[in-house]
Design a protein around this motif. Sequence first.
Motif, PDB file in Angstrom:
ATOM      1  N   VAL A  45      49.764 -73.689 -52.716  1.00  0.00           N
ATOM      2  CA  VAL A  45      49.063 -72.707 -53.204  1.00  0.00           C
ATOM      3  C   VAL A  45      47.743 -72.367 -52.148  1.00  0.00           C
ATOM      4  CG1 VAL A  45      47.517 -71.561 -54.910  1.00  0.00           C
ATOM      5  CG2 VAL A  45      49.393 -72.598 -55.607  1.00  0.00           C
ATOM      6  N   THR A  46      47.028 -73.640 -51.563  1.00  0.00           N
ATOM      7  CA  THR A  46      46.173 -73.658 -50.458  1.00  0.00           C
ATOM      8  C   THR A  46      46.554 -72.687 -49.382  1.00  0.00           C
ATOM      9  OG1 THR A  46      46.905 -75.532 -49.801  1.00  0.00           O
ATOM     10  CG2 THR A  46      45.295 -75.835 -51.502  1.00  0.00           C
ATOM     11  N   PHE A  47      48.040 -72.687 -49.100  1.00  0.00           N
ATOM     12  CA  PHE A  47      48.336 -72.175 -47.784  1.00  0.00           C
ATOM     13  C   PHE A  47      48.011 -70.464 -47.882  1.00  0.00           C
ATOM     14  CE2 PHE A  47      51.680 -75.511 -47.175  1.00  0.00           C
ATOM     15  CZ  PHE A  47      50.929 -76.293 -47.010  1.00  0.00           C
ATOM     16  N   PHE A  48      48.191 -70.094 -49.175  1.00  0.00           N
ATOM     17  CA  PHE A  48      48.183 -68.631 -49.360  1.00  0.00           C
ATOM     18  C   PHE A  48      46.797 -68.344 -49.495  1.00  0.00           C
ATOM     19  CE2 PHE A  48      52.418 -69.427 -50.899  1.00  0.00           C
ATOM     20  CZ  PHE A  48      53.286 -68.347 -50.546  1.00  0.00           C
ATOM     21  N   THR A  49      45.930 -69.130 -50.044  1.00  0.00           N
ATOM     22  CA  THR A  49      44.493 -68.734 -50.065  1.00  0.00           C
ATOM     23  C   THR A  49      43.986 -68.724 -48.750  1.00  0.00           C
ATOM     24  OG1 THR A  49      44.024 -71.065 -50.699  1.00  0.00           O
ATOM     25  CG2 THR A  49      44.028 -69.286 -52.338  1.00  0.00           C
ATOM     26  N   ILE A  90      33.375 -83.299 -49.671  1.00  0.00           N
ATOM     27  CA  ILE A  90      32.672 -84.131 -50.884  1.00  0.00           C
ATOM     28  C   ILE A  90      33.839 -84.329 -52.028  1.00  0.00           C
ATOM     29  CG2 ILE A  90      30.492 -83.283 -50.261  1.00  0.00           C
ATOM     30  CD1 ILE A  90      30.449 -81.339 -52.472  1.00  0.00           C
ATOM     31  N   ARG A  91      35.037 -83.935 -51.598  1.00  0.00           N
ATOM     32  CA  ARG A  91      36.362 -83.921 -52.516  1.00  0.00           C
ATOM     33  C   ARG A  91      35.905 -82.886 -53.644  1.00  0.00           C
ATOM     34  NH1 ARG A  91      38.589 -84.622 -57.547  1.00  0.00           N
ATOM     35  NH2 ARG A  91      40.827 -85.814 -57.173  1.00  0.00           N
ATOM     36  N   PRO A  92      36.263 -81.857 -53.618  1.00  0.00           N
ATOM     37  CA  PRO A  92      35.989 -80.909 -54.660  1.00  0.00           C
ATOM     38  C   PRO A  92      37.046 -81.309 -55.778  1.00  0.00           C
ATOM     39  CG  PRO A  92      36.602 -79.734 -53.007  1.00  0.00           C
ATOM     40  CD  PRO A  92      36.671 -81.115 -52.460  1.00  0.00           C
ATOM     41  N   SER A  93      36.970 -80.392 -56.877  1.00  0.00           N
ATOM     42  CA  SER A  93      38.229 -80.307 -57.758  1.00  0.00           C
ATOM     43  C   SER A  93      39.205 -79.392 -57.149  1.00  0.00           C
ATOM     44  CB  SER A  93      37.731 -79.488 -59.184  1.00  0.00           C
ATOM     45  OG  SER A  93      37.356 -78.027 -58.683  1.00  0.00           O
ATOM     46  N   PHE A  94      40.430 -79.833 -57.839  1.00  0.00           N
ATOM     47  CA  PHE A  94      41.730 -79.083 -57.117  1.00  0.00           C
ATOM     48  C   PHE A  94      41.419 -77.532 -56.889  1.00  0.00           C
ATOM     49  CE2 PHE A  94      45.880 -76.882 -57.226  1.00  0.00           C
ATOM     50  CZ  PHE A  94      46.310 -77.591 -55.923  1.00  0.00           C
ATOM     51  N   ALA A  95      40.809 -77.012 -58.205  1.00  0.00           N
ATOM     52  CA  ALA A  95      40.414 -75.476 -58.120  1.00  0.00           C
ATOM     53  C   ALA A  95      39.530 -75.223 -57.073  1.00  0.00           C
ATOM     54  CB  ALA A  95      39.918 -75.008 -59.533  1.00  0.00           C
ATOM     55  N   GLY A  96      38.489 -76.100 -56.871  1.00  0.00           N
ATOM     56  CA  GLY A  96      37.713 -75.922 -55.839  1.00  0.00           C
ATOM     57  C   GLY A  96      38.313 -75.729 -54.373  1.00  0.00           C
ATOM     58  N   LEU A  97      39.117 -76.843 -54.084  1.00  0.00           N
ATOM     59  CA  LEU A  97      39.988 -76.984 -52.896  1.00  0.00           C
ATOM     60  C   LEU A  97      40.533 -75.681 -52.572  1.00  0.00           C
ATOM     61  CD1 LEU A  97      40.985 -78.957 -50.670  1.00  0.00           C
ATOM     62  CD2 LEU A  97      42.994 -79.357 -51.991  1.00  0.00           C
ATOM     63  N   VAL A  98      41.282 -75.092 -53.687  1.00  0.00           N
ATOM     64  CA  VAL A  98      42.077 -73.766 -53.601  1.00  0.00           C
ATOM     65  C   VAL A  98      41.234 -72.669 -53.031  1.00  0.00           C
ATOM     66  CG1 VAL A  98      43.576 -72.084 -54.702  1.00  0.00           C
ATOM     67  CG2 VAL A  98      43.916 -74.486 -54.983  1.00  0.00           C
ATOM     68  N   VAL A 100      38.336 -72.902 -51.708  1.00  0.00           N
ATOM     69  CA  VAL A 100      37.189 -72.924 -50.375  1.00  0.00           C
ATOM     70  C   VAL A 100      38.351 -72.668 -49.218  1.00  0.00           C
ATOM     71  CG1 VAL A 100      37.826 -75.440 -50.000  1.00  0.00           C
ATOM     72  CG2 VAL A 100      35.326 -74.218 -49.630  1.00  0.00           C
ATOM     73  N   GLN A 101      39.674 -72.473 -49.521  1.00  0.00           N
ATOM     74  CA  GLN A 101      40.473 -72.222 -48.284  1.00  0.00           C
ATOM     75  C   GLN A 101      40.097 -70.810 -47.936  1.00  0.00           C
ATOM     76  OE1 GLN A 101      42.206 -74.510 -46.580  1.00  0.00           O
ATOM     77  NE2 GLN A 101      41.020 -75.967 -48.026  1.00  0.00           N
ATOM     78  N   VAL A 102      39.808 -69.944 -48.885  1.00  0.00           N
ATOM     79  CA  VAL A 102      39.743 -68.788 -48.644  1.00  0.00           C
ATOM     80  C   VAL A 102      38.344 -68.475 -47.472  1.00  0.00           C
ATOM     81  CG1 VAL A 102      38.950 -66.168 -49.475  1.00  0.00           C
ATOM     82  CG2 VAL A 102      40.438 -67.687 -50.914  1.00  0.00           C
ATOM     83  N   VAL A 103      37.526 -69.189 -47.738  1.00  0.00           N
ATOM     84  CA  VAL A 103      36.169 -69.367 -46.766  1.00  0.00           C
ATOM     85  C   VAL A 103      36.680 -70.062 -45.646  1.00  0.00           C
ATOM     86  CG1 VAL A 103      33.909 -70.144 -46.605  1.00  0.00           C
ATOM     87  CG2 VAL A 103      34.674 -69.607 -49.054  1.00  0.00           C
ATOM     88  N   ALA A 104      37.413 -71.080 -45.519  1.00  0.00           N
ATOM     89  CA  ALA A 104      37.792 -71.663 -44.352  1.00  0.00           C
ATOM     90  C   ALA A 104      38.903 -70.620 -43.525  1.00  0.00           C
ATOM     91  CB  ALA A 104      38.697 -73.094 -44.809  1.00  0.00           C
ATOM     92  N   GLY A 105      39.482 -69.866 -44.308  1.00  0.00           N
ATOM     93  CA  GLY A 105      40.661 -69.174 -43.538  1.00  0.00           C
ATOM     94  C   GLY A 105      39.588 -68.053 -42.916  1.00  0.00           C
ATOM     95  N   TYR A 106      38.826 -67.429 -43.616  1.00  0.00           N
ATOM     96  CA  TYR A 106      37.895 -66.339 -43.193  1.00  0.00           C
ATOM     97  C   TYR A 106      37.106 -66.818 -41.974  1.00  0.00           C
ATOM     98  CZ  TYR A 106      34.756 -62.562 -43.073  1.00  0.00           C
ATOM     99  OH  TYR A 106      34.031 -61.137 -42.406  1.00  0.00           O
TER     100      TYR A 106
END
Length: 386
Positions: A45-49, A90-98, A100-106
């Motif tokens: 799912v992180t790939f899609f976000t 800082i090792r976020p929750s899994f929801a946070g990891l998913v 934050v990938q939007v911000v990283a991709g942006y």
Amino acid sequence: MSVLRGPVLLAYAVFVLVGLSAGVDGVLLPAQMSDYGVDEATIGVTFFTFSAGYLLAGSTAGALVLRFGIRVTLVAGGGAFMLAALYTGIRPSFAGLVGVQVVAGYGIGLIEAVLNVFLARLPSAATLLNRLHAFFGVGALAGPLLAAWALDFLPWPAVWLMLGLVCLPLVAGFLLAFPGRDDQPVAGPARSGLLTEALRAPTVLMACGFLAAYVGLEMSVGNWGFTYLIDEHAQPGLAAGYTVSGYWLGLTAGRFLISPIATRIGSTTTGMIYACLGGVAASIAVIWLAPAALVAAAGFVLLGFFLGPLFPTAMAVVPYFTEPRLVPTAIGVMNGVSVVGGAAFPWLAGAVAQGAGVWTLMPFVMVLALLQLASWRFLVTRMAKA
């Protein structure tokens, strides 16, 4: 050009970082799955976000450059990536990891689009852009080594923490080295309806198709080449791994070497791309019809070599087929759409291979190569001399 040496060298350094961030992902995935207790489909799912953020960056980059200038837009992109990397560190929750990938991709998408715009406007743009994307390859090759080394004695978030910290001086460099507001002459309603206008231009749409097919081919071979070599040419796993590494090395070398050689022998940009497209088709044919694994391995290296210049050179010729005020938006859209091809075509290649066998990989990518050739032919007929 000497005045611009600083920004150009900084752009190269930034693309090494972008390549590093792409290269570490695959090595960190098993550690992330183990840490969060999720499977491959869930971590996917992180790939899609990430792709969603990247596509959003492509659709907004042009307007941001025209409104705020190169410098501010780069700082925004670099800042977004830096914050996303530090948060991941800082090792976020899994929801946070998913999320934050939007911000990283942006952030990554904005950096790539704006640096492509900046270099596309300089003399010898094709050579500069090929070199820029070659440095991405350098980072992508080093990334897995960095991640594997770090995981020997550090938890996986530490790798992202390192990337975020490395990004800090680069963002400061954006403020010091790059020009402020866009100084290109702009006619017409420059800041209204740019995205709509770009998407209505047949040349921009065809260039998007060219890059979607390119990235789809590049990633299909990169993702499925290992399996193809083992199943179709009975290569041992280690040899197949070396062959795929040779493919990526060939791609990086092609970006460093082909454009300068073409310039030295007096070839036009158009002629260089036709020659590379011919080399791509010939290399695919060699791999497809190779009687021996060694011949197929050589074909993989040559395929990467001839693929190398296609993406950066397509960015370099944008000013030849669209008006100046649309160039930033066109490059942003092309950059964003390319990631769609990079996701959809490898998935389709895998689905076809699952149903009919992995032998279908070479016919599949040959079709993509021919689509690139048709797209390039369309663009050439509508370009000013390049």
